[in-house]
Design a protein around this motif. Structure first.
Motif, short mmCIF file in Angstrom:
data_model
loop_
_atom_site.label_atom_id
_atom_site.label_comp_id
_atom_site.label_asym_id
_atom_site.label_seq_id
_atom_site.Cartn_x
_atom_site.Cartn_y
_atom_site.Cartn_z
N ALA A 2 36.48 47.03 40.73
CA ALA A 2 37.29 46.00 41.40
C ALA A 2 36.50 45.38 42.55
CB ALA A 2 38.59 46.60 41.91
N GLU A 3 35.79 46.23 43.30
CA GLU A 3 34.99 45.71 44.41
C GLU A 3 33.85 44.84 43.89
OE1 GLU A 3 32.30 47.37 48.18
OE2 GLU A 3 33.57 48.74 47.01
N ALA A 4 33.17 45.31 42.83
CA ALA A 4 32.05 44.55 42.27
C ALA A 4 32.51 43.21 41.70
CB ALA A 4 31.35 45.37 41.18
N MET A 5 33.74 43.20 41.16
CA MET A 5 34.27 41.98 40.55
C MET A 5 35.04 41.12 41.54
SD MET A 5 33.23 42.00 37.46
CE MET A 5 34.27 40.73 36.75
N ALA A 6 35.15 41.60 42.79
CA ALA A 6 35.83 40.86 43.85
C ALA A 6 37.28 40.56 43.50
CB ALA A 6 35.08 39.56 44.16
N VAL A 7 37.96 41.58 42.96
CA VAL A 7 39.40 41.43 42.68
C VAL A 7 40.14 42.63 43.27
CG1 VAL A 7 39.03 40.12 40.56
CG2 VAL A 7 39.23 42.61 40.45
N ASP A 8 41.44 42.51 43.36
CA ASP A 8 42.27 43.60 43.87
C ASP A 8 42.24 44.77 42.88
OD1 ASP A 8 45.29 44.82 43.80
OD2 ASP A 8 44.62 44.32 45.83
N ALA A 10 44.49 46.83 41.97
CA ALA A 10 45.67 46.83 41.09
C ALA A 10 45.51 45.82 39.96
CB ALA A 10 46.92 46.53 41.91
N THR A 11 44.86 44.70 40.27
CA THR A 11 44.61 43.68 39.23
C THR A 11 43.67 44.20 38.16
OG1 THR A 11 44.95 41.87 40.80
CG2 THR A 11 43.70 41.36 38.81
N TRP A 12 42.57 44.83 38.63
CA TRP A 12 41.61 45.38 37.66
C TRP A 12 42.26 46.46 36.81
CZ3 TRP A 12 37.11 43.69 35.97
CH2 TRP A 12 36.36 44.53 35.16
N GLN A 13 43.03 47.33 37.42
CA GLN A 13 43.71 48.39 36.68
C GLN A 13 44.69 47.80 35.67
OE1 GLN A 13 46.43 51.07 38.78
NE2 GLN A 13 45.39 52.80 37.82
N GLY A 14 45.36 46.71 36.07
CA GLY A 14 46.28 46.04 35.16
C GLY A 14 45.58 45.49 33.94
N TRP A 15 44.37 44.94 34.12
CA TRP A 15 43.59 44.44 32.98
C TRP A 15 43.17 45.59 32.07
CZ3 TRP A 15 40.05 41.02 36.53
CH2 TRP A 15 40.73 39.84 36.86
N ILE A 33 34.84 35.88 35.65
CA ILE A 33 34.79 37.28 35.21
C ILE A 33 33.63 37.49 34.24
CG2 ILE A 33 35.98 39.01 33.79
CD1 ILE A 33 38.61 37.93 34.98
N ARG A 34 33.51 36.59 33.26
CA ARG A 34 32.42 36.70 32.29
C ARG A 34 31.06 36.69 32.99
NH1 ARG A 34 33.66 35.28 26.91
NH2 ARG A 34 35.75 34.47 26.58
N ARG A 35 30.87 35.77 33.92
CA ARG A 35 29.57 35.64 34.56
C ARG A 35 29.26 36.82 35.48
NH1 ARG A 35 30.00 29.09 35.70
NH2 ARG A 35 29.52 28.47 33.55
N ARG A 36 30.28 37.33 36.14
CA ARG A 36 30.06 38.51 36.99
C ARG A 36 29.70 39.73 36.14
NH1 ARG A 36 31.82 38.78 42.37
NH2 ARG A 36 32.68 36.83 43.20
N LEU A 37 30.41 39.90 35.03
CA LEU A 37 30.12 41.03 34.14
C LEU A 37 28.71 40.94 33.59
CD1 LEU A 37 33.52 41.38 32.23
CD2 LEU A 37 32.51 43.05 33.80
#
Length: 332
Positions: A2-8, A10-15, A33-37
């Motif tokens: 979540a930190e690496a993807m700059a999202v909350d 809870a959002t990452w866990q939801g995905w 998201i695609r480009r960060r991954l």
């Protein structure tokens, strides 16, 4: 993550858990998201599967929870092999070939081995899919695409009652298989024989090759176009089956040749269709072995092994002999 993807978190866990479908995010967010991954070292081949995975989600969700007045996604777009594999993963737990050889990643805590639907959800999915197939059949020409795609996916249901329905429905289409050459129902006939193979009946496929392909240039072109789209050689999405009638202009024959080589290994039940299609491709593009000598060597080995196999049909054996000759004579 979540930190690496700059999202909350809870959002990452939801995905990850599926509580928040990735397909519901804004287009710009998904692109980011695609480009960060990718920047973090994700496999580009796996990232490519995000699209068919979201397509599969849409097909499954729209089937289980149909919305009044809305068209089923299978009625508006020709689905691809990657999407079919993703749907099968959710229906029966079969890992898509593109992911099958990847080592499983260790995770902390309990985690599902596959995105497998629950038994009740699978039951609802197939029941609604059968209803959609019957409804599409009553719609006539406007329902051809939905009908044939529903039939193909229904063949993943191996329950006794479902199998009886499939056999009855597919054999109701036998008159389509007996028609020679191209007709507006050609794609439906092809999907019908493919579904019958999944149920263990191989003869209709051989009959279709003899009557619905051999000796008809339009049908042979349609078959190669169908394969090109299914195997990813045609990259543009198609909204209906009309693309099959066009003379090939925007697909990659070497990529298609490679798809046939993989298919001969992964789907031996469809060997007759793979062999005939390979024969049609190489006899009209005899230069192909020169474009990829390594692939030509692999195919030459495969065809030699198949020629030694006792279960090969007479037509497939003749076509394999021609393929083997073309591969041998056009590699240098």
């Amino acid at each position: 993550m979540a930190e690496a993807m700059a999202v909350d978190p809870a959002t990452w866990q939801g995905w990850e858990t599926g509580r928040r479908p990735l397909s519901h995010v804004k287009a710009g967010v998904l692109l980011d998201i695609r480009r960060r991954l990718l920047a973090l070292g994700a496999d580009p081949g796996v990232l490519h599967l995000l699209d068919p995975a979201m397509d599969a989600d849409r097909v499954i969700t729209s089937t289980i929870y149909p919305e009044a007045g809305s068209r089923h996604p299978l009625a508006t777009w020709v689905h691809t092999r990657d999407t079919a594999h993703m749907i099968a993963w959710a229906l029966n737990g079969t890992v898509p070939p593109a992911l099958a050889r990847r080592a499983a990643t260790g995770r902390r805590g309990p985690v599902a081995k596959a995105p497998l639907l629950s038994a009740p959800d699978r039951s609802v999915f197939f029941a609604h899919l059968r209803e959609a197939a019957e409804s599409a059949l009553r719609a006539g020409e406007d329902g051809l695409l939905l009908h044939r795609q529903c039939l193909y996916l229904c063949s993943y249901d191996q329950g006794s009652e479902a199998t009886s329905w499939m056999v009855h429905t597919l054999h109701r289409n036998r008159d389509l298989i007996s028609v020679r050459g191209w007709t507006p129902h050609w794609a439906t006939a092809r999907s019908t024989v493919a579904a019958l193979v999944r149920l263990g009946d191989h003869q209709p496929l051989r009959d279709f090759i003899d009557r619905g392909l051999v000796g008809d240039d339009s049908a042979e072109i349609a078959n190669l176009n169908y394969w090109a789209y299914w195997l990813g050689s045609i990259r543009e999405a198609q909204s209906d089956d009309g693309f099959m009638r066009r003379v090939p202009a925007n697909w990659e024959p070497v990529r298609l040749l490679g798809g046939f080589a993989v298919g001969l290994q992964q789907a031996p039940a469809y060997m007759d269709l793979y062999v005939h299609s390979l024969w049609a491709l190489l006899t009209t593009n005899r230069w192909l072995p020169l474009a990829d000598p390594v692939l030509a060597d692999v195919l030459a080995t495969q065809t030699a092994q198949l020629l030694d196999h006792e279960g090969v049909s007479p037509r497939a054996r003749r076509e394999l002999s021609t393929v083997h000759y073309v591969l041998r004579e056009n590699r240098t």
